[in-house]
Design a protein around this motif. Structure first.
Motif, PDB file in Angstrom:
ATOM      1  N   LYS A  22      -9.322  56.444   5.459  1.00 37.72           N
ATOM      2  CA  LYS A  22      -8.356  55.449   4.977  1.00 37.72           C
ATOM      3  C   LYS A  22      -6.926  56.007   5.084  1.00 37.72           C
ATOM      4  CE  LYS A  22      -7.535  52.959   0.900  1.00 37.72           C
ATOM      5  NZ  LYS A  22      -7.638  53.265  -0.497  1.00 37.72           N
ATOM      6  N   GLN A  23      -6.796  57.286   4.725  1.00 38.31           N
ATOM      7  CA  GLN A  23      -5.480  57.928   4.809  1.00 38.31           C
ATOM      8  C   GLN A  23      -5.012  58.007   6.264  1.00 38.31           C
ATOM      9  OE1 GLN A  23      -5.277  61.622   2.358  1.00 38.31           O
ATOM     10  NE2 GLN A  23      -7.136  60.829   1.430  1.00 38.31           N
ATOM     11  N   ARG A  24      -5.950  58.378   7.170  1.00 40.04           N
ATOM     12  CA  ARG A  24      -5.593  58.443   8.596  1.00 40.04           C
ATOM     13  C   ARG A  24      -5.099  57.089   9.093  1.00 40.04           C
ATOM     14  NH1 ARG A  24     -10.114  61.787  12.007  1.00 40.04           N
ATOM     15  NH2 ARG A  24     -10.004  63.712  10.834  1.00 40.04           N
ATOM     16  N   ASN A  64       5.271  60.397   5.638  1.00 40.81           N
ATOM     17  CA  ASN A  64       3.840  60.469   5.311  1.00 40.81           C
ATOM     18  C   ASN A  64       3.578  59.935   3.905  1.00 40.81           C
ATOM     19  OD1 ASN A  64       3.914  62.127   7.699  1.00 40.81           O
ATOM     20  ND2 ASN A  64       1.956  62.992   7.089  1.00 40.81           N
ATOM     21  N   THR A  65       4.352  60.440   2.945  1.00 39.56           N
ATOM     22  CA  THR A  65       4.095  60.026   1.551  1.00 39.56           C
ATOM     23  C   THR A  65       4.418  58.546   1.339  1.00 39.56           C
ATOM     24  OG1 THR A  65       6.254  60.921   0.983  1.00 39.56           O
ATOM     25  CG2 THR A  65       4.362  62.298   0.503  1.00 39.56           C
ATOM     26  N   ALA A  66       5.396  58.038   2.102  1.00 38.43           N
ATOM     27  CA  ALA A  66       5.780  56.629   1.936  1.00 38.43           C
ATOM     28  C   ALA A  66       4.619  55.684   2.226  1.00 38.43           C
ATOM     29  CB  ALA A  66       6.960  56.294   2.854  1.00 38.43           C
ATOM     30  N   VAL A  67       3.765  56.068   3.184  1.00 39.97           N
ATOM     31  CA  VAL A  67       2.641  55.170   3.491  1.00 39.97           C
ATOM     32  C   VAL A  67       1.336  55.593   2.808  1.00 39.97           C
ATOM     33  CG1 VAL A  67       3.656  54.465   5.698  1.00 39.97           C
ATOM     34  CG2 VAL A  67       1.957  56.273   5.676  1.00 39.97           C
ATOM     35  N   LEU A  68       1.225  56.882   2.460  1.00 40.50           N
ATOM     36  CA  LEU A  68      -0.020  57.334   1.824  1.00 40.50           C
ATOM     37  C   LEU A  68      -0.095  56.932   0.353  1.00 40.50           C
ATOM     38  CD1 LEU A  68      -0.566  60.987   3.154  1.00 40.50           C
ATOM     39  CD2 LEU A  68      -1.961  58.974   3.650  1.00 40.50           C
ATOM     40  N   CYS A  69       1.033  57.005  -0.343  1.00 39.26           N
ATOM     41  CA  CYS A  69       0.952  56.790  -1.794  1.00 39.26           C
ATOM     42  C   CYS A  69       2.242  56.215  -2.394  1.00 39.26           C
ATOM     43  CB  CYS A  69       0.565  58.083  -2.489  1.00 39.26           C
ATOM     44  SG  CYS A  69       1.366  59.542  -1.800  1.00 39.26           S
ATOM     45  N   PRO A  70       2.754  55.094  -1.856  1.00 38.00           N
ATOM     46  CA  PRO A  70       4.011  54.547  -2.391  1.00 38.00           C
ATOM     47  C   PRO A  70       3.896  54.116  -3.856  1.00 38.00           C
ATOM     48  CG  PRO A  70       2.982  53.004  -0.859  1.00 38.00           C
ATOM     49  CD  PRO A  70       2.205  54.283  -0.764  1.00 38.00           C
ATOM     50  N   ASN A  91       8.886  76.697  -7.320  1.00 38.65           N
ATOM     51  CA  ASN A  91       8.658  77.173  -8.696  1.00 38.65           C
ATOM     52  C   ASN A  91       7.276  76.774  -9.188  1.00 38.65           C
ATOM     53  OD1 ASN A  91      11.719  76.349  -8.401  1.00 38.65           O
ATOM     54  ND2 ASN A  91      11.611  78.031  -9.859  1.00 38.65           N
ATOM     55  N   VAL A  92       6.864  75.549  -8.795  1.00 35.51           N
ATOM     56  CA  VAL A  92       5.522  75.084  -9.138  1.00 35.51           C
ATOM     57  C   VAL A  92       4.891  74.598  -7.834  1.00 35.51           C
ATOM     58  CG1 VAL A  92       4.160  73.413 -10.441  1.00 35.51           C
ATOM     59  CG2 VAL A  92       6.204  74.393 -11.488  1.00 35.51           C
ATOM     60  N   SER A  93       3.813  75.264  -7.405  1.00 35.83           N
ATOM     61  CA  SER A  93       3.183  74.912  -6.122  1.00 35.83           C
ATOM     62  C   SER A  93       1.825  74.274  -6.373  1.00 35.83           C
ATOM     63  CB  SER A  93       2.998  76.169  -5.265  1.00 35.83           C
ATOM     64  OG  SER A  93       4.206  76.897  -5.217  1.00 35.83           O
ATOM     65  N   ILE A  94       1.702  73.035  -5.964  1.00 38.26           N
ATOM     66  CA  ILE A  94       0.449  72.305  -6.190  1.00 38.26           C
ATOM     67  C   ILE A  94      -0.336  72.264  -4.883  1.00 38.26           C
ATOM     68  CG2 ILE A  94      -0.541  70.076  -6.866  1.00 38.26           C
ATOM     69  CD1 ILE A  94       2.137  69.593  -8.421  1.00 38.26           C
ATOM     70  N   VAL A  95      -1.474  72.965  -4.864  1.00 37.78           N
ATOM     71  CA  VAL A  95      -2.316  72.965  -3.659  1.00 37.78           C
ATOM     72  C   VAL A  95      -3.358  71.865  -3.839  1.00 37.78           C
ATOM     73  CG1 VAL A  95      -3.823  74.377  -2.199  1.00 37.78           C
ATOM     74  CG2 VAL A  95      -1.868  75.432  -3.353  1.00 37.78           C
ATOM     75  N   ASP A  96      -2.959  70.671  -3.460  1.00 39.53           N
ATOM     76  CA  ASP A  96      -3.826  69.499  -3.633  1.00 39.53           C
ATOM     77  C   ASP A  96      -3.342  68.428  -2.670  1.00 39.53           C
ATOM     78  OD1 ASP A  96      -5.835  67.946  -4.702  1.00 39.53           O
ATOM     79  OD2 ASP A  96      -4.913  67.665  -6.668  1.00 39.53           O
ATOM     80  N   ASN A  97      -4.223  67.474  -2.376  1.00 43.10           N
ATOM     81  CA  ASN A  97      -3.796  66.364  -1.528  1.00 43.10           C
ATOM     82  C   ASN A  97      -2.807  65.509  -2.324  1.00 43.10           C
ATOM     83  OD1 ASN A  97      -3.584  63.979   0.040  1.00 43.10           O
ATOM     84  ND2 ASN A  97      -5.603  64.375   0.908  1.00 43.10           N
ATOM     85  N   VAL A  98      -1.739  65.110  -1.663  1.00 45.53           N
ATOM     86  CA  VAL A  98      -0.698  64.334  -2.348  1.00 45.53           C
ATOM     87  C   VAL A  98      -1.269  63.055  -2.996  1.00 45.53           C
ATOM     88  CG1 VAL A  98       0.075  63.056  -0.294  1.00 45.53           C
ATOM     89  CG2 VAL A  98       1.692  63.537  -2.117  1.00 45.53           C
ATOM     90  N   VAL A  99      -2.311  62.487  -2.381  1.00 46.83           N
ATOM     91  CA  VAL A  99      -2.865  61.240  -2.930  1.00 46.83           C
ATOM     92  C   VAL A  99      -3.584  61.477  -4.266  1.00 46.83           C
ATOM     93  CG1 VAL A  99      -3.115  60.151  -0.647  1.00 46.83           C
ATOM     94  CG2 VAL A  99      -5.080  61.276  -1.668  1.00 46.83           C
ATOM     95  N   ARG A 100      -4.018  62.714  -4.501  1.00 41.64           N
ATOM     96  CA  ARG A 100      -4.614  63.025  -5.817  1.00 41.64           C
ATOM     97  C   ARG A 100      -3.568  63.613  -6.751  1.00 41.64           C
ATOM     98  NH1 ARG A 100      -8.548  65.361  -2.227  1.00 41.64           N
ATOM     99  NH2 ARG A 100      -7.701  67.420  -2.699  1.00 41.64           N
ATOM    100  N   ALA A 101      -2.665  64.430  -6.178  1.00 44.07           N
ATOM    101  CA  ALA A 101      -1.705  65.155  -7.021  1.00 44.07           C
ATOM    102  C   ALA A 101      -0.766  64.218  -7.788  1.00 44.07           C
ATOM    103  CB  ALA A 101      -0.888  66.119  -6.159  1.00 44.07           C
ATOM    104  N   LEU A 102      -0.247  63.202  -7.108  1.00 44.18           N
ATOM    105  CA  LEU A 102       0.744  62.346  -7.781  1.00 44.18           C
ATOM    106  C   LEU A 102       0.159  61.617  -9.002  1.00 44.18           C
ATOM    107  CD1 LEU A 102       2.789  60.970  -4.747  1.00 44.18           C
ATOM    108  CD2 LEU A 102       3.535  62.667  -6.401  1.00 44.18           C
ATOM    109  N   PRO A 103      -1.024  60.947  -8.874  1.00 51.56           N
ATOM    110  CA  PRO A 103      -1.583  60.326 -10.087  1.00 51.56           C
ATOM    111  C   PRO A 103      -1.941  61.344 -11.165  1.00 51.56           C
ATOM    112  CG  PRO A 103      -2.915  59.790  -8.141  1.00 51.56           C
ATOM    113  CD  PRO A 103      -1.783  60.622  -7.669  1.00 51.56           C
ATOM    114  N   ASN A 104      -2.335  62.550 -10.764  1.00 45.27           N
ATOM    115  CA  ASN A 104      -2.646  63.577 -11.772  1.00 45.27           C
ATOM    116  C   ASN A 104      -1.387  63.981 -12.543  1.00 45.27           C
ATOM    117  OD1 ASN A 104      -5.308  63.607 -11.051  1.00 45.27           O
ATOM    118  ND2 ASN A 104      -5.200  65.468  -9.818  1.00 45.27           N
ATOM    119  N   ILE A 105      -0.280  64.163 -11.840  1.00 43.81           N
ATOM    120  CA  ILE A 105       0.973  64.541 -12.531  1.00 43.81           C
ATOM    121  C   ILE A 105       1.369  63.409 -13.483  1.00 43.81           C
ATOM    122  CG2 ILE A 105       3.375  65.301 -12.297  1.00 43.81           C
ATOM    123  CD1 ILE A 105       2.733  66.077  -9.368  1.00 43.81           C
TER     124      ILE A 105
END
Ligand code: PTJ
Length: 244
Positions: free
Chosen positions: A14-16, A78-84, A191-205
């Motif tokens: 879906k992301q692709r 990338n982020t604009a279309v993956l997780c606006p 300063n804070v490095s999140i090693v996660d897919n942006v589509v999961r990281a943003l809702p988690n934050i």
């Protein structure tokens, strides 16, 4: 093409497709597809799930955004279309501004990306007409807005390319990076490095921000100072190596 929901790699496909569509619309850079492929390889190594290290970093990121006096979320093709939607809700949750900032910059791409947010979410978004430059940064990412990234004290940079994180740190800003590659210069410099897919990281934050909003400043500072970015990043890398 309709993707079967039962496909084991449904989310990744879906992301692709969203990115391919983004390229057709002139929002995502063609190189964004290659960048995503690299990200996918790292995502595979963490089991395509948020790890406990990523979760810790996401909580620290939420605390940092809530403590900031002028936080900005930087948006690329990338982020604009993956997780606006997720970008807009995190911005609302943390009182952050949103600014479009592109590596493969062009007025047309900037305009289309800004329009996407304005039309779909009726939200204010900076970046269409940058009026300042980040010093000592050769790439087009140096073009920023005076009332956005230029004057921000905390900048969230998902899917970056190293140089700007270093330049922002030189400007004494705090940087939160979302990058599946723990070895990238971005991850190593933030300063804070999140090693996660942006589509999961943003809702988690956003989830942590909602929870932490009830805490006072002292408690937020405590959460942030108990987070050790270098140690957390090292552990994320070790876990990946173990899975190989
Ligand atoms: O839209 P533009 O013009 O600003 O260009 C955006 C890209 C992504 C093309 C540009 O910033 C670029 O070339 O980035 P890099 O140098 O390839 O770095 C992207 C980093 O993001 C890599 O370390 C990838 O592993 C990582 N990455 C890719 N997809 C994801 C990701 N990290 C988190 N979530 C993802 N979905």
């Amino acid at each position: 093409m309709k993707l079967p929901l039962s496909h084991p790699r449904y989310s990744s496909l879906k992301q692709r497709h969203a990115l391919v569509d983004g390229v057709k619309k002139g929002i995502t850079a063609p190189s964004g597809l290659i960048a995503f492929g690299r990200g996918e390889a790292f995502d595979y190594l963490i089991g395509e799930k948020t790890t406990s290290e990523a979760r810790k970093a996401e909580q620290a990121a939420a605390a940092l955004l809530l403590l900031a006096h002028s936080p900005v979320i930087s948006v690329n093709g990338n982020t604009a279309v993956l997780c606006p939607k997720e970008i807009v809700s995190l911005a609302r949750e943390t009182n952050s501004k949103i600014e479009v900032n592109l590596f493969y910059d062009s007025p047309a791409r900037r305009k289309k990306t800004v329009q996407l947010f304005k039309q779909k979410f009726k939200t204010k978004i900076l970046g269409e007409k940058p009026d300042k430059k980040i010093p000592a940064l050769a790439s087009a990412r140096s073009h920023v807005c005076a009332n956005g990234i230029f004057s921000a004290n905390v900048v969230l940079v998902p899917l970056e390319d190293g140089d700007r994180t270093q330049a922002l740190r030189r400007m004494k800003k705090k940087v939160i990076a979302i990058d599946l590659n723990p070895l990238s210069r971005t991850s190593q410099t933030a300063n804070v490095s999140i090693v996660d897919n942006v589509v999961r990281a943003l809702p988690n934050i956003a989830f942590f921000a909602r929870k932490l909003k009830r805490k006072n400043k002292k408690q937020l500072v405590r959460i942030l100072s108990s987070f050790d970015n270098k140690k957390n990043l090292k552990q994320a890398e070790k876990n990946m190596r173990r899975r190989l």
